[in-house]
Design a protein around this motif. Sequence first.
Motif, PDB file in Angstrom:
ATOM      1  N   GLY A   1      -5.503  -7.395  -7.851  1.00  0.00           N
ATOM      2  CA  GLY A   1      -4.133  -6.904  -7.808  1.00  0.00           C
ATOM      3  C   GLY A   1      -3.342  -7.398  -8.993  1.00  0.00           C
TER       4      GLY A   1
ATOM      5  N   GLN B   1      -2.751  -6.224  -1.110  1.00  0.00           N
ATOM      6  CA  GLN B   1      -1.863  -6.520  -2.238  1.00  0.00           C
ATOM      7  C   GLN B   1      -0.395  -6.429  -1.832  1.00  0.00           C
ATOM      8  OE1 GLN B   1      -2.983  -4.453  -5.977  1.00  0.00           O
ATOM      9  NE2 GLN B   1      -4.926  -4.018  -4.976  1.00  0.00           N
TER      10      GLN B   1
ATOM     11  N   HIS C   1      -6.164  -6.643 -13.733  1.00  0.00           N
ATOM     12  CA  HIS C   1      -5.993  -6.310 -12.340  1.00  0.00           C
ATOM     13  C   HIS C   1      -6.943  -7.150 -11.478  1.00  0.00           C
ATOM     14  CE1 HIS C   1      -6.567  -3.617  -8.758  1.00  0.00           C
ATOM     15  NE2 HIS C   1      -5.261  -3.523  -8.876  1.00  0.00           N
TER      16      HIS C   1
END
Length: 612
Positions: free
Chosen positions: A111, A383, A95
């Motif tokens: 993200g 994001q 992530h």
Amino acid sequence: MPRAEHPRPQFARNDWLCLNGKWQFEVDRADSGFERGLVDRELADEILVPFCPESTLSGIGDVDFMKSVWYRRTVHIPDEWSGRKVLLHFQAVDHDTTVWVNGSEMARHRGGWTPFSVDLSSVAKAGERATIVVRSRDPHTGPQARGKQSGRYENYTAFYTRTTGIWQTVWLEPVAESHLLRPRITPDVARGVIEIDVGIRGARRGLSVRARLSDASGEVTTAQRRADIDFGTKLELYVPKDRRRLWCPEDPALYDISLQLVDGRGRVLDEAQSYGGLRSIAIDGRTVLLNGKPVFQRLVLDQGYYPDGIMTAPSDEDLVRDIKLSMTAGFNGARLHQKVFEERFLFHCDRLGYLVWGEFGDWGADTSATVDNQQPTASFITQWLEVVERDYSHPSIVGWCPLNETHQTLHDRITVLDDVTRGMFLATKAADRSRPVIDASGYSHRVPETDIYDSHYYEQDPVKFAAAMEGLDVGKPFVNGDSDRPLPRQMPDGLWSIPYRGQPYFCSEFGGIWWSSEIDPSEDSWGYGEAPVSLEEFYRRFEELVSVLLDNKNMFGYCYTQLTDVFKEQNGLFCFNREPKFDLGRIRAAQTRVAAIEKTWLAPEDPAELQH
């Protein structure tokens, strides 16, 4: 090489190099790898990119928690790319990612859903070697846009095996010092124009952009505009009436678009291929129009999981198969649920005429056992903006859904959820004026001007389901709240949503009928409500639930849960391995008759159109 097809088909240059395949790999469970020198040394294991380490296709198959994972690979940059910049592209890494190349930190990205790029100019050039090191941090606690990924060791209810690290294609691409940026392609059906808005990196005096629009018969039109006056360059490609085909499910006509960046002497500095569709979306009262006509949206919930690849399709053919399975069952589109699907999936939706709602994988903001503790962060907005920018030009996308099933009681104080819901709605509207936006699918509608209003309702008794839905006819639709679907926690009394204001409305989750004829009695399995006692009862329940929504003259669509089983959740029309469970002809027949909202727009003297 796995997944070797071009990962960005709507903006493709001829020269590129896929870096999928074997990479060095190491799990860093305590996230101490930087201190232990993993940036500079060989790694202990090996993985097959682009599959995540939790998947069996990766060669790892480790489903335990991984706070951090590391990747390493040395590549030779092709000699023939001399004189050009080299960009390193990551389509999706989950992530929080840091990238080092030849020992220098080159990028950070937060993200797990969207691509990012690294300019290698300062550390590696054509003919040289580049050692790429990637660290991805992926904690399983705290607010994070993680979609349906489980916060426990195991799968449970509607939460599934996690995806950590690289899960989409990694690739290299050479570009000129002055080069095109990804264009925004906007159809304008009223004028018969496809608009191209393209940026330039390294702009300088004398540059211009040239665009060519083609169909199956050849060139349709061209346009050229200076790129050294305004910050961005906009071109309009007019489509003559005799060459005009509107994109729709029955005729998903696409136009090829060739873009060139040329200098003052006419030399081509950069060139890329793209495509677009000419189609419009509008709202008339409670009706959503496609090309000026109502097209009832017969959507299926698609979560995009695979037994062996988790969130990564094993092959490009698997993406196509999922769309065709859905269409065979009578659906004309999907809610892409709690996952930002890869670009190639949208490419196939474009060419097959498959309507989709783009959704963010926002689950992960609920950080405690209390219903009011929804804590999405500012990064949810950043994001999501990357998602909209990536997918803006796809004609198959007919709406945006930034949030799903957020739930929080309305009261007299503005909360973090209020701020983020409004922020994501406004950001979407600012980024895209051509499509409707729903503030949150189901549950907490908190933006008065939301374009669409909806509900999620899994009542299995068709009579009770119909009673709940019939209020729409008098402007009082079913609205999710504390009492209709208790969650496994104590809930306060109160409303979750602001009142309905007459927007187009659809039941965007229903069904979820629990059925598996081959389930092991000892296996943990679930669906909504009581499972039918026979296959015939399943068909009857499906047909009656669908009919309730098709026959409502104010309902513009629906979304049935769901396309496939996903791990323990066994309420799909297909098994997790995509084997059909039912007679697809009967499922299709239940859905494909003309919907009530479509009939209201058809002239009574036009029986042929009614048959369609």
